[in-house]
Design an enzyme around this catalytic site. Structure first.
Site, short mmCIF file in Angstrom:
data_model
loop_
_atom_site.label_atom_id
_atom_site.label_comp_id
_atom_site.label_asym_id
_atom_site.label_seq_id
_atom_site.Cartn_x
_atom_site.Cartn_y
_atom_site.Cartn_z
N ASP A 67 0.78 -0.94 -0.38
CA ASP A 67 -0.02 -0.06 -0.12
C ASP A 67 0.91 1.30 -0.33
O ASP A 67 2.31 1.22 -0.21
CB ASP A 67 -0.58 0.33 1.18
CG ASP A 67 -0.16 -0.63 2.61
OD1 ASP A 67 1.50 0.52 2.48
OD2 ASP A 67 -0.38 -1.14 3.28
N ASN A 136 -7.11 -2.92 14.58
CA ASN A 136 -8.61 -3.07 14.51
C ASN A 136 -8.91 -4.62 13.25
O ASN A 136 -9.98 -4.78 13.04
CB ASN A 136 -9.34 -1.88 13.57
CG ASN A 136 -8.75 -1.35 12.02
OD1 ASN A 136 -7.76 -2.23 11.64
ND2 ASN A 136 -9.18 -0.23 12.00
N HIS A 138 -6.96 -4.97 10.36
CA HIS A 138 -6.89 -4.43 9.03
C HIS A 138 -6.02 -5.07 8.77
O HIS A 138 -4.83 -4.83 9.34
CB HIS A 138 -6.93 -2.89 8.52
CG HIS A 138 -5.98 -2.06 9.19
ND1 HIS A 138 -5.54 -0.90 10.10
CD2 HIS A 138 -4.34 -2.49 8.53
CE1 HIS A 138 -5.20 -0.49 9.89
NE2 HIS A 138 -3.75 -2.12 9.44
N GLU A 143 -9.13 -2.10 5.49
CA GLU A 143 -10.37 -1.19 6.80
C GLU A 143 -11.46 -2.40 7.03
O GLU A 143 -12.32 -2.67 6.38
CB GLU A 143 -10.33 -0.18 7.09
CG GLU A 143 -9.73 0.80 6.57
CD GLU A 143 -8.81 1.36 7.22
OE1 GLU A 143 -8.65 0.07 8.89
OE2 GLU A 143 -8.10 1.89 8.03
#
Length: 258
Positions: A67, A136, A138, A143
């Site tokens: 990314d 979280n 990811h 996400e």
């Protein structure tokens, strides 16, 4: 899913680097997928050390990164392009033409994403992908969502991710709110996955990723469906799965050296 639990961050980094080095030694033309963030820094430092000792040669290796922040130049010290050069690429003999990074300043997002997917396919696919996992759940910048995103795409970052990443910037206001990321389908198409996690703050995400249910609300949970995944966790990151071992009969848990 294989889970290797080691004592600490340093041992995690050495274990991971040895796996990556073995991949390159066995297949000098390997296609490697790299991740960024705090977690793999130690692994990259160990890889540089192994390279400088003369054990591995990266001259025929091809790389792809997971990314990149959107609307941030590759010269920006907070870009993942800068990160990879600083921690790895500037210290090994990988060829510039074999390094593939997403362009955070591209004018046409759709074209950039399609081009990246095509480059991965033309390379023959990624042999070994390094992953971290967010608090979280990811992976990459995929996400928690209502659906699993497929291929490389533009992401709107969660507030939690922005706040977590603000430690790399002068203020939370400077953190980009968007990124370009490989999608879940892209990640799941790689041949082998190596996920690294360190610290108690990652233990909840690790627990839900390996224990299920498989849900886009915990993107990392999709890895349960991949045929070749190894997690290397320090004891803090493994705390919740180690303390509830009876629920993990489907996992191969190996304790590291004492």
């Amino acid at each position: 899913m294989n889970v290797v639990v080691v004592n600490d961050y340093d041992e995690m980094s050495k274990r991971a680097a040895s796996i990556i080095a073995s991949q390159v030694i066995l297949n000098p033309k390997s296609v490697l997928g790299f991740a960024t963030g705090d977690t793999p820094i130690g692994t990259y430092k160990e890889l540089v050390k192994i390279y400088k000792e003369g054990y591995i040669d990266f001259s025929d290796v091809v790389t792809f990164n997971l990314d990149e922040y959107y609307s941030i130049s590759k010269e920006n010290p907070q870009s993942y392009n800068f990160y990879m050069k600083n921690y790895l690429f500037n210290h090994i003999n990988v060829k510039d033409e074999n390094i593939h990074m997403l362009n955070g300043m591209c004018d046409d997002i759709e074209k950039e994403c399609t081009s990246y997917e095509n480059l991965i396919k033309e390379s023959g696919g990624i042999n070994l992908q390094i992953l971290g996992i967010g608090r979280n759940g990811h992976i990459g910048f995929n996400e928690p969502n209502a659906n699993f995103e497929g291929v490389t795409h533009l992401v709107h970052l969660d507030k939690g991710t922005i706040n977590a990443n603000s430690r790399f910037f002068n203020s939370v206001e400077e953190v980009p709110t968007k990124a370009i990321s490989m999608g879940i389908k892209t990640i799941m198409s790689v041949k082998k996955i190596l996920l690294l996690a360190s610290g108690i703050k990652k233990s909840e995400a690790v627990y839900h990723a390996v224990n299920g249910p498989i849900t886009p609300k915990v993107p990392g949970s999709i890895l349960q469906l991949h045929p070749d995944v190894t997690l290397i966790l320090d004891k803090e990151a493994a705390y919740k799965i180690s303390s509830r071992n009876e629920k993990y009969r489907n996992l191969s848990i190996v304790e590291g050296k004492k």
